[in-house]
Design a protein around this motif. Structure first.
Motif, PDB file in Angstrom:
ATOM      1  N   UNK A 243       0.871  -1.177   0.000  1.00  0.00           N
ATOM      2  CA  UNK A 243       0.000   0.000   0.000  1.00  0.00           C
ATOM      3  C   UNK A 243       0.906   1.224   0.000  1.00  0.00           C
ATOM      4  N   UNK A 244       0.836   2.001  -1.052  1.00  0.00           N
ATOM      5  CA  UNK A 244       1.740   3.139  -1.171  1.00  0.00           C
ATOM      6  C   UNK A 244       1.167   4.420  -0.577  1.00  0.00           C
ATOM      7  N   UNK A 245      -0.158   4.519  -0.547  1.00  0.00           N
ATOM      8  CA  UNK A 245      -0.771   5.699   0.059  1.00  0.00           C
ATOM      9  C   UNK A 245      -2.252   5.429   0.259  1.00  0.00           C
ATOM     10  N   UNK A 246      -2.854   6.248   1.090  1.00  0.00           N
ATOM     11  CA  UNK A 246      -4.295   6.238   1.273  1.00  0.00           C
ATOM     12  C   UNK A 246      -4.789   7.607   0.829  1.00  0.00           C
ATOM     13  N   UNK A 247      -5.797   7.614  -0.030  1.00  0.00           N
ATOM     14  CA  UNK A 247      -6.339   8.882  -0.524  1.00  0.00           C
ATOM     15  C   UNK A 247      -6.793   9.735   0.656  1.00  0.00           C
ATOM     16  N   UNK A 248      -6.657  11.022   0.509  1.00  0.00           N
ATOM     17  CA  UNK A 248      -7.094  11.943   1.552  1.00  0.00           C
ATOM     18  C   UNK A 248      -8.149  12.877   0.996  1.00  0.00           C
ATOM     19  N   UNK A 249      -9.002  13.338   1.878  1.00  0.00           N
ATOM     20  CA  UNK A 249     -10.028  14.299   1.486  1.00  0.00           C
ATOM     21  C   UNK A 249     -10.499  15.046   2.725  1.00  0.00           C
ATOM     22  N   UNK A 250     -11.206  16.128   2.488  1.00  0.00           N
ATOM     23  CA  UNK A 250     -11.766  16.921   3.582  1.00  0.00           C
ATOM     24  C   UNK A 250     -13.174  16.479   3.943  1.00  0.00           C
ATOM     25  N   UNK A 251     -13.675  15.435   3.308  1.00  0.00           N
ATOM     26  CA  UNK A 251     -15.035  14.990   3.587  1.00  0.00           C
ATOM     27  C   UNK A 251     -15.094  14.315   4.959  1.00  0.00           C
ATOM     28  N   UNK A 252     -16.244  14.382   5.606  1.00  0.00           N
ATOM     29  CA  UNK A 252     -16.355  13.781   6.935  1.00  0.00           C
ATOM     30  C   UNK A 252     -16.433  12.260   6.868  1.00  0.00           C
ATOM     31  N   UNK A 253     -16.147  11.630   7.984  1.00  0.00           N
ATOM     32  CA  UNK A 253     -16.375  10.196   8.123  1.00  0.00           C
ATOM     33  C   UNK A 253     -17.887  10.009   8.231  1.00  0.00           C
ATOM     34  N   UNK A 254     -18.418   9.084   7.446  1.00  0.00           N
ATOM     35  CA  UNK A 254     -19.854   8.825   7.439  1.00  0.00           C
ATOM     36  C   UNK A 254     -20.106   7.475   8.110  1.00  0.00           C
ATOM     37  N   UNK A 255     -21.050   7.445   9.016  1.00  0.00           N
ATOM     38  CA  UNK A 255     -21.446   6.199   9.652  1.00  0.00           C
ATOM     39  C   UNK A 255     -22.740   5.716   9.024  1.00  0.00           C
ATOM     40  N   UNK A 256     -22.736   4.486   8.544  1.00  0.00           N
ATOM     41  CA  UNK A 256     -23.944   3.877   8.026  1.00  0.00           C
ATOM     42  C   UNK A 256     -24.327   4.260   6.621  1.00  0.00           C
ATOM     43  N   UNK A 257     -23.464   4.977   5.913  1.00  0.00           N
ATOM     44  CA  UNK A 257     -23.764   5.311   4.521  1.00  0.00           C
ATOM     45  C   UNK A 257     -22.491   5.570   3.745  1.00  0.00           C
ATOM     46  N   UNK A 258     -22.613   5.492   2.417  1.00  0.00           N
ATOM     47  CA  UNK A 258     -21.476   5.645   1.514  1.00  0.00           C
ATOM     48  C   UNK A 258     -21.464   7.068   0.992  1.00  0.00           C
TER      49      UNK A 258
END
Length: 186
Positions: free
Chosen positions: A84-99
């Motif tokens: 695993x070379x990297x994990x994508x990053x974003x400013x979006x929140x962590x969502x519980x129970x939905x995509x």
């Protein structure tokens, strides 16, 4: 599949930062890391069904130095991926129970005690989390349970209340449920 937890930038699987989900066909809990490009996805399959009416603990770790991801269910290592070379990053929140913002794969059940760390936990630390003295106040897992609150008396006894959908009866919809415990949590 049904999403337990999702951190994504736009709902595309390869842009996931990370996700926990239960497969519709096998009822197994799985996870994934996304690196931001279609060929960087890493899927972790547990092979463990979690549709038995019991609580289960899932943990996903990533070690930057080694590029290794590990997926644990109920304290047992179920899958390991390297490269695993990297994990994508974003400013979006962590969502519980939905995509993300997509109305697909919504979770129908209870989710408890979500923790995100700034380091990879060791296998021993994950075992200790699974073996901790936490207890669940509500075993009802159909519908949604929200807005928990707790009050404690001087003698150490306490009461926990929450809003619950369909707990009293499927025909009645939302209601308030609660449970009282003595100072020992019984």
């Amino acid at each position: 599949y049904r999403v337990i937890l999702d951190k994504s930038s736009d709902g595309n699987s390869y842009n996931q930062n990370y996700m926990f989900y239960v497969a519709d066909d096998s009822h197994t809990v799985n996870a994934m890391f996304g690196g931001g490009e279609s060929d960087t996805e890493k899927h972790f399959f547990s092979g463990q069904a979690v549709d038995d009416g019991q609580w289960h603990h899932a943990a996903l770790t990533f070690e930057i130095g080694t590029g290794t991801g590990r997926f644990y269910v109920d304290g047992a290592l179920k899958s390991e991926q390297t490269g695993i070379t990297k994990i994508a990053t974003s400013d979006t929140p962590v969502m519980l129970g939905k995509w993300g913002s997509i109305p697909y794969g919504e979770w129908d059940g209870a989710i408890d005690d979500v923790q995100i760390y700034d380091r990879a936990l060791s296998a021993h630390e994950i075992e200790m989390l699974v073996a901790s003295n936490d207890f669940h106040v509500n075993s009802f897992t159909t519908g949604r349970q929200e807005q928990p609150d707790i009050a404690m008396a001087e003698d150490g006894s306490f009461v926990v209340v929450w809003q619950s959908d369909q707990q009293a009866s499927a025909a009645h919809g939302w209601g308030v449920s609660g449970q009282r415990f003595d100072a020992d949590g019984v």
